[in-house]
Enzyme design. Structure first.
Site, short mmCIF file in Angstrom:
data_model
loop_
_atom_site.label_atom_id
_atom_site.label_comp_id
_atom_site.label_asym_id
_atom_site.label_seq_id
_atom_site.Cartn_x
_atom_site.Cartn_y
_atom_site.Cartn_z
N ARG A 123 -4.75 4.29 -6.60
CA ARG A 123 -4.04 3.31 -5.77
C ARG A 123 -3.15 2.49 -6.70
O ARG A 123 -3.59 2.01 -7.73
CB ARG A 123 -5.06 2.39 -5.08
CG ARG A 123 -4.37 1.26 -4.34
CD ARG A 123 -5.34 0.40 -3.57
NE ARG A 123 -4.68 -0.85 -3.21
CZ ARG A 123 -5.28 -1.86 -2.61
NH1 ARG A 123 -6.55 -1.77 -2.28
NH2 ARG A 123 -4.62 -2.95 -2.32
N HIS B 266 -16.50 -8.49 2.20
CA HIS B 266 -15.14 -8.10 1.79
C HIS B 266 -14.89 -6.64 2.12
O HIS B 266 -15.84 -5.86 2.29
CB HIS B 266 -15.03 -8.32 0.28
CG HIS B 266 -13.88 -7.63 -0.38
ND1 HIS B 266 -14.01 -6.41 -1.02
CD2 HIS B 266 -12.58 -7.97 -0.48
CE1 HIS B 266 -12.83 -6.06 -1.51
NE2 HIS B 266 -11.95 -6.98 -1.20
N SER B 267 -13.63 -6.26 2.20
CA SER B 267 -13.31 -4.86 2.47
C SER B 267 -12.07 -4.43 1.70
O SER B 267 -11.19 -5.24 1.41
CB SER B 267 -13.08 -4.71 3.98
OG SER B 267 -12.16 -3.69 4.26
N HIS C 137 0.84 -1.20 0.00
CA HIS C 137 0.00 0.00 0.00
C HIS C 137 0.88 1.25 0.00
O HIS C 137 1.91 1.30 0.67
CB HIS C 137 -0.88 0.04 1.25
CG HIS C 137 -2.01 -0.94 1.23
ND1 HIS C 137 -3.18 -0.74 1.93
CD2 HIS C 137 -2.17 -2.13 0.59
CE1 HIS C 137 -4.00 -1.76 1.73
NE2 HIS C 137 -3.41 -2.62 0.93
N LYS D 170 -8.25 -12.90 9.99
CA LYS D 170 -7.92 -13.16 8.58
C LYS D 170 -6.51 -12.67 8.32
O LYS D 170 -6.15 -11.56 8.76
CB LYS D 170 -8.90 -12.42 7.67
CG LYS D 170 -8.42 -12.27 6.22
CD LYS D 170 -9.48 -11.69 5.32
CE LYS D 170 -8.90 -11.32 3.96
NZ LYS D 170 -9.94 -10.93 3.00
N PRO E 127 -4.70 -15.44 -0.24
CA PRO E 127 -3.55 -15.04 -1.07
C PRO E 127 -3.95 -14.36 -2.38
O PRO E 127 -3.09 -14.20 -3.26
CB PRO E 127 -2.87 -16.39 -1.33
CG PRO E 127 -4.01 -17.36 -1.41
CD PRO E 127 -5.08 -16.85 -0.45
N ASN E 128 -5.21 -13.98 -2.52
CA ASN E 128 -5.67 -13.30 -3.75
C ASN E 128 -5.32 -14.06 -5.03
O ASN E 128 -4.83 -13.46 -6.00
CB ASN E 128 -5.09 -11.87 -3.83
CG ASN E 128 -5.86 -10.90 -2.95
OD1 ASN E 128 -5.30 -10.35 -2.00
ND2 ASN E 128 -7.13 -10.71 -3.22
N LYS F 59 -4.01 -11.60 5.25
CA LYS F 59 -3.80 -11.36 3.82
C LYS F 59 -2.51 -12.07 3.42
O LYS F 59 -1.43 -11.74 3.94
CB LYS F 59 -3.68 -9.86 3.57
CG LYS F 59 -3.23 -9.45 2.19
CD LYS F 59 -4.12 -9.94 1.08
CE LYS F 59 -5.55 -9.49 1.21
NZ LYS F 59 -6.44 -9.99 0.18
N TYR G 126 -8.08 -8.06 10.54
CA TYR G 126 -7.58 -8.24 9.18
C TYR G 126 -6.07 -8.00 9.20
O TYR G 126 -5.60 -6.88 9.06
CB TYR G 126 -8.29 -7.25 8.26
CG TYR G 126 -8.17 -7.55 6.78
CD1 TYR G 126 -7.14 -8.33 6.27
CD2 TYR G 126 -9.09 -7.05 5.88
CE1 TYR G 126 -7.03 -8.61 4.92
CE2 TYR G 126 -9.01 -7.30 4.52
CZ TYR G 126 -7.98 -8.09 4.05
OH TYR G 126 -7.88 -8.35 2.70
O1 GKR Z 1 -5.94 -4.05 0.81
C1 GKR Z 1 -5.41 -5.01 0.24
O2 GKR Z 1 -4.20 -5.07 0.00
C2 GKR Z 1 -6.29 -6.18 -0.13
O3 GKR Z 1 -5.56 -7.14 -0.84
C3 GKR Z 1 -7.49 -5.74 -0.92
O4 GKR Z 1 -7.09 -5.00 -2.02
C4 GKR Z 1 -8.34 -6.90 -1.37
O5 GKR Z 1 -9.33 -6.42 -2.24
C5 GKR Z 1 -9.11 -7.56 -0.29
O6 GKR Z 1 -8.92 -7.15 0.95
C6 GKR Z 1 -9.31 -9.04 -0.44
O7 GKR Z 1 -9.93 -9.62 0.45
O8 GKR Z 1 -8.92 -9.62 -1.43
MG MG Z 2 -9.99 -11.51 -0.70
#
Ligand code: GKR
Ligand code: MG
Length: 430
Positions: free
Chosen positions: A409, A328-329, A31, A199, A230-231, A201, A157
């Protein structure tokens, strides 16, 4: 009831702002120190002001600014009527791409015009419902059918993170770059906010490091529901391996791999419940994903599913198909948190604590920012969203936007400032 123009929109104000953000790591990068948001104020002839908050990136801001002048004279009790107006302004070619498939910012699945319009609709719908609720003297959740709970649970989170942005002082969270750092961050979250679910990330480090972090969290918090996201960073083989290693540790695994094929295979072979905010992010993606049992938990998000009522529609659809729903956020402030809490309060089948980034933000644009007690936010019964705009704070954050050239962003660019060779990882990364 007598005909009244009190509910008609007199003026709409759209204010882009920049807010500070800590160095949170994800699959794309990190970020930035400053990130954009947009605040919308809808003022009625009757003198009530409804608030909305959403993404601030150029694509969203420009679309919102194009729609805003068309709203004068519309009725805040009829937000659904805005859909046609938004189509008129932004166009009808719903499938047209608006950005690359999984952009650096957002990590929120496919992007097309329909999705952009859903986001634009959402910010105005929230502001209309806020204004209308203020007129009627009722809370937004009452306009959504009423609350079925008094408090909405959120989850801690966690993010891998640096101690501070390059060249800046460390922040109050410190670094979290290994399993021990992750556990320490979780302790801070629980101490400060009382969260009862966690949770992490993921996608920032090798899968084995992230598996170790989840085991360390399980040891430190034996009774808490845990999740890892892990997206979509992993191949199916890696997703299968992680799912097997974390069976019995996670309540669900979020987007281990990208796409319906990969997700349905991982679930079929491991029975691990899979959540998503990437492979099902709009109604058009539901039929295929549900038919193939690719997701067992859909993470709703009013900012891109098309507003608060659309979130209720999604929840009803999930209920019909026996799929769970949670939330989700992305980085957000208190207007968004208020909207999230009102709709979450009205969703009967909300089965998991919702995500929120809010604890990571030190600033807000409302006069009394929410507090989390026992990990939950109390549902307000005050008229509208129940929050008041801090006009001085809004002006300061807008001034910062005007004085800066940050407009979008961009986690990839932020990482490149430290590692000049960094590029957006190709999926699957591992
Ligand atoms: O804020 C982040 O870096 C998250 O990876 C976000 O961009 C995601 O959209 C999110 O929080 C997610 O659950 O994938
Ligand atoms: Mg996600």
């Amino acid at each position: 009831m007598a005909y009244t123009t009190d509910r008609f929109v007199r003026e709409v104000r759209v204010t882009p702002i920049l807010i500070t953000d800590p160095p949170l790591l994800n699959l794309s990068g990190v970020h930035q120190p400053l990130t954009p948001r947009t605040v919308v104020e809808v003022e009625t002839e009757g003198g009530h002001v409804g608030l909305g908050e959403t993404y601030g990136d150029t694509e969203y801001l420009t679309a919102i600014q194009r729609v805003a002048p068309r709203l004068a004279g519309t009725d805040v009790s009829r937000p659904t009527a805005l859909r046609a107006l938004i189509d008129d302004v932004l166009g009808h070619d719903d499938a047209a791409a608006t950005a690359a498939d999984v952009p650096a910012s957002g990590l929120r699945g496919k992007r097309d015009l329909a999705k952009l319009k859903a986001s634009v609709f959402s910010v105005f719908e929230v502001a209309y419902l806020d204004a209308w609720g203020r007129h009627l003297g009722v809370p937004v959740h009452a306009l959504l059918g009423g609350r079925v709970r008094d408090r909405v649970d959120y989850s801690a989170y966690l993010f891998y993170k640096w101690a501070g942005h390059p060249g800046a002082e460390p922040d109050s969270w410190g670094a979290a770059l290994d399993p021990q750092g992750v556990v320490e961050q979780a302790r801070l979250f629980v101490e400060r906010y009382g969260f009862g679910s966690i949770k992490l990330k993921g996608g920032a480090f090798e899968p084995d490091q992230e598996i170790a972090a989840m085991h360390a969290l399980r040891a430190a918090f034996p009774d808490m529901p845990l999740r890892l996201d892990p997206n979509g960073a992993w191949s199916v083989e890696t997703g299968l391996r992680v799912a097997r290693e974390l069976t019995g540790v996670l309540e669900y695994l979020e987007d281990p791999s990208a796409g319906v094929d990969a997700m349905s295979r991982i679930h079929a072979e491991t029975h691990m419940p899979l959540a998503t905010n990437m492979c099902v992010t709009g109604f058009d993606e539901v039929p295929d994903a549900f038919a193939r049992n690719a997701v067992q938990v859909v993470l709703s998000d009013h900012h891109y599913w098309g507003g608060l009522r659309a979130t209720l529609d999604l929840a009803a659809l999930c209920r019909t198909y026996g799929v769970s729903v949670s939330m989700h956020s992305n980085t957000h402030l208190g207007i968004s948190l208020a909207a999230m809490t009102h709709v979450a309060a009205a969703v009967p089948n909300l089965e998991h604590a919702c995500d929120t980034h809010r604890p990571w933000q030190d600033e807000d644009v409302i006069t009394r920012p929410h507090t989390f007690t026992g990990g939950a936010v109390e549902v307000s019964d005050a008229p509208g969203l129940g929050v008041e705009l801090d006009t001085d704070a809004l002006a300061d954050l807008h001034r910062r936007w005007k004085d800066s050239d940050v407009r979008d962003r961009d986690d990839v660019a932020a990482m490149r400032a430290v590692n000049p060779d960094w590029t957006a990882p190709r999926l699957p990364r591992w």
